[in-house]
Motif scaffolding. Sequence first.
Motif, PDB file in Angstrom:
ATOM      1  N   ILE A  14      66.221   7.808  40.372  1.00 17.35           N
ATOM      2  CA  ILE A  14      64.983   7.464  39.758  1.00 17.35           C
ATOM      3  C   ILE A  14      64.116   8.676  39.585  1.00 17.35           C
ATOM      4  O   ILE A  14      63.750   9.448  40.650  1.00 17.35           O
ATOM      5  CB  ILE A  14      64.375   6.489  40.787  1.00 17.35           C
ATOM      6  N   SER A  15      63.500   9.000  38.506  1.00 20.55           N
ATOM      7  CA  SER A  15      62.695  10.069  38.181  1.00 20.55           C
ATOM      8  C   SER A  15      61.634   9.628  37.284  1.00 20.55           C
ATOM      9  O   SER A  15      61.614   8.976  36.537  1.00 20.55           O
ATOM     10  CB  SER A  15      63.613  11.117  37.235  1.00 20.55           C
ATOM     11  N   THR A  16      60.377  10.225  37.976  1.00 20.87           N
ATOM     12  CA  THR A  16      59.222  10.104  37.160  1.00 20.87           C
ATOM     13  C   THR A  16      58.624  11.638  36.689  1.00 20.87           C
ATOM     14  O   THR A  16      59.465  12.629  36.972  1.00 20.87           O
ATOM     15  CB  THR A  16      57.931   9.789  38.026  1.00 20.87           C
ATOM     16  N   THR A  17      57.449  12.050  36.080  1.00 24.40           N
ATOM     17  CA  THR A  17      57.328  12.939  35.709  1.00 24.40           C
ATOM     18  C   THR A  17      57.216  14.126  36.872  1.00 24.40           C
ATOM     19  O   THR A  17      57.666  15.319  36.656  1.00 24.40           O
ATOM     20  CB  THR A  17      55.667  13.106  34.915  1.00 24.40           C
ATOM     21  N   ASN A  18      56.661  13.904  38.072  1.00 20.37           N
ATOM     22  CA  ASN A  18      56.559  14.919  39.006  1.00 20.37           C
ATOM     23  C   ASN A  18      57.221  14.306  40.437  1.00 20.37           C
ATOM     24  O   ASN A  18      56.727  14.928  41.169  1.00 20.37           O
ATOM     25  CB  ASN A  18      54.898  15.287  39.404  1.00 20.37           C
ATOM     26  N   GLU A  19      58.157  13.565  40.265  1.00 19.82           N
ATOM     27  CA  GLU A  19      58.796  13.040  41.482  1.00 19.82           C
ATOM     28  C   GLU A  19      60.299  12.721  41.154  1.00 19.82           C
ATOM     29  O   GLU A  19      60.511  12.217  40.046  1.00 19.82           O
ATOM     30  CB  GLU A  19      57.994  11.742  41.917  1.00 19.82           C
ATOM     31  N   PHE A  20      61.217  13.021  41.832  1.00 15.78           N
ATOM     32  CA  PHE A  20      62.522  12.861  41.879  1.00 15.78           C
ATOM     33  C   PHE A  20      62.921  12.271  43.051  1.00 15.78           C
ATOM     34  O   PHE A  20      62.877  12.921  43.997  1.00 15.78           O
ATOM     35  CB  PHE A  20      63.080  14.158  41.633  1.00 15.78           C
ATOM     36  N   THR A  21      63.809  11.152  42.878  1.00 13.54           N
ATOM     37  CA  THR A  21      64.359  10.190  43.750  1.00 13.54           C
ATOM     38  C   THR A  21      65.614   9.813  43.687  1.00 13.54           C
ATOM     39  O   THR A  21      66.333   9.821  42.562  1.00 13.54           O
ATOM     40  CB  THR A  21      63.366   8.896  44.013  1.00 13.54           C
ATOM     41  N   VAL A  22      66.712  10.204  44.656  1.00 12.69           N
ATOM     42  CA  VAL A  22      68.217   9.894  44.661  1.00 12.69           C
ATOM     43  C   VAL A  22      68.218   8.738  45.791  1.00 12.69           C
ATOM     44  O   VAL A  22      67.785   8.817  46.802  1.00 12.69           O
ATOM     45  CB  VAL A  22      68.903  11.169  45.004  1.00 12.69           C
ATOM     46  N   LEU A  23      69.094   8.055  45.055  1.00 12.21           N
ATOM     47  CA  LEU A  23      69.649   6.766  46.240  1.00 12.21           C
ATOM     48  C   LEU A  23      71.237   7.104  46.729  1.00 12.21           C
ATOM     49  O   LEU A  23      71.955   7.554  45.699  1.00 12.21           O
ATOM     50  CB  LEU A  23      69.705   5.491  45.547  1.00 12.21           C
ATOM     51  N   VAL A  24      71.298   7.111  47.902  1.00 18.24           N
ATOM     52  CA  VAL A  24      72.589   7.624  48.538  1.00 18.24           C
ATOM     53  C   VAL A  24      73.100   6.463  49.450  1.00 18.24           C
ATOM     54  O   VAL A  24      72.130   5.901  49.983  1.00 18.24           O
ATOM     55  CB  VAL A  24      72.567   8.825  49.068  1.00 18.24           C
ATOM     56  N   GLU A  25      74.439   6.241  49.678  1.00 18.01           N
ATOM     57  CA  GLU A  25      74.742   5.368  50.756  1.00 18.01           C
ATOM     58  C   GLU A  25      74.362   5.940  52.060  1.00 18.01           C
ATOM     59  O   GLU A  25      74.400   7.207  52.001  1.00 18.01           O
ATOM     60  CB  GLU A  25      76.215   4.977  50.694  1.00 18.01           C
ATOM     61  N   ASN A  26      74.225   5.146  53.048  1.00 20.74           N
ATOM     62  CA  ASN A  26      73.809   5.644  54.189  1.00 20.74           C
ATOM     63  C   ASN A  26      74.649   6.785  55.078  1.00 20.74           C
ATOM     64  O   ASN A  26      74.159   7.543  55.865  1.00 20.74           O
ATOM     65  CB  ASN A  26      73.680   4.566  55.338  1.00 20.74           C
ATOM     66  N   GLN A  27      75.869   6.608  55.000  1.00 15.50           N
ATOM     67  CA  GLN A  27      76.734   7.828  55.279  1.00 15.50           C
ATOM     68  C   GLN A  27      76.671   9.121  54.682  1.00 15.50           C
ATOM     69  O   GLN A  27      76.952  10.062  55.281  1.00 15.50           O
ATOM     70  CB  GLN A  27      78.236   7.395  54.873  1.00 15.50           C
ATOM     71  N   TYR A  28      75.735   9.056  53.616  1.00 18.23           N
ATOM     72  CA  TYR A  28      75.509  10.431  52.864  1.00 18.23           C
ATOM     73  C   TYR A  28      73.954  11.111  53.237  1.00 18.23           C
ATOM     74  O   TYR A  28      73.755  11.945  52.781  1.00 18.23           O
ATOM     75  CB  TYR A  28      75.864  10.561  51.457  1.00 18.23           C
ATOM     76  N   VAL A  29      73.240  10.205  53.871  1.00 16.49           N
ATOM     77  CA  VAL A  29      71.853  10.435  53.571  1.00 16.49           C
ATOM     78  C   VAL A  29      71.436  12.025  54.540  1.00 16.49           C
ATOM     79  O   VAL A  29      70.902  12.554  53.940  1.00 16.49           O
ATOM     80  CB  VAL A  29      71.171   9.220  54.437  1.00 16.49           C
ATOM     81  N   ASP A  30      72.011  12.071  55.642  1.00 14.13           N
ATOM     82  CA  ASP A  30      71.880  13.292  56.577  1.00 14.13           C
ATOM     83  C   ASP A  30      72.354  14.530  55.504  1.00 14.13           C
ATOM     84  O   ASP A  30      71.625  15.405  55.348  1.00 14.13           O
ATOM     85  CB  ASP A  30      72.757  13.192  57.805  1.00 14.13           C
ATOM     86  N   GLN A  31      73.581  14.517  55.086  1.00 18.42           N
ATOM     87  CA  GLN A  31      74.130  15.617  54.109  1.00 18.42           C
ATOM     88  C   GLN A  31      73.217  15.691  52.780  1.00 18.42           C
ATOM     89  O   GLN A  31      72.958  16.920  52.665  1.00 18.42           O
ATOM     90  CB  GLN A  31      75.283  15.275  53.709  1.00 18.42           C
TER      91      GLN A  31
END
Length: 217
Positions: A189-206
Motif C-alpha cells: 500500500i503506497s501513498t505519496t510519502n508513506e509506504f506500507t507492506v503487508l506480510v504474513e506474521n511469520q515474516y514480520v520480524d525479518q
Amino acid sequence: MKTIAACVEEILITQPFLEEALFREIINFSALSEELQKPISAMLRKPVKTGAIMMALRRYNPPSHLRQSHQLKSVLKALGDITLRSNLVDYTFQNSDTLIESHSKLLDNFDSKAFYGFSRGIYESNIVVSTSEKQKVLNSFKDETMIGSQDNLSAISIRLPENNSKISGLYYQIFKRFAWEGISLYEVISTTNEFTVLVENQYVDQAFSAIKNLNAG
C-alpha cells in the motif's frame, strides 16, 4: 540487426542483482563473459567470442538509479519512522456498482483507532483492517463477491522523504532488500510519502529488520 551490446543490455535488465554487481565492480568480467557466451550466441544465432562480450560489459551504461547511488543513499538515510501493526486481515472483493455503498456502510461503524487500508483496482478492491473489525467488514460487504481473504497479517509502514518521487530507484532498493532476504510480500500500500507492506506474521520480524536496515548501507 541485433548487436552483442544489445544482448548484454537485455540480459542485465532482466537480472537487476547481476546488473548492480557489475556496476559496483564486484563481479569478474571474464567469468561473466564466459557465462553469457552461450545465451548470447543463441540470441544472435551465431558463435560469439568472450572477448567481444567482455568489451560490451565494460561499455555498458547502467541505469540512472545506479549511477546516482550517492543521492539515493542520502534519501535512504532520511527515511522516517517505522510503524508496525499486527493482527490484521485482508479482504479482496470484486468491483461492482454497489461496492462504494458497501464501503460507506463499513466506514459509518468503523472504529477510528483500528487499522484501515483500502485500494481499488480495475477489477477488484482490497480492504485491510484490524481483526477486531472483521465482522463489520463481513456484514457491510455481505452482498458483494469476495474473491479471497487472508488473516494473520502484519503491516509495516515507513515515512518517506518529501522528495521521494523525484528519486529513481528508491522502490527498487526497498523491494531488492526484501528479495535478498527471501521475504514474500502479501500486499503493498503506497501513498505519496508513506509506504506500507503487508506480510504474513511469520515474516514480520525479518521484514521489519530489512526495512530498518535500509538506511544503514
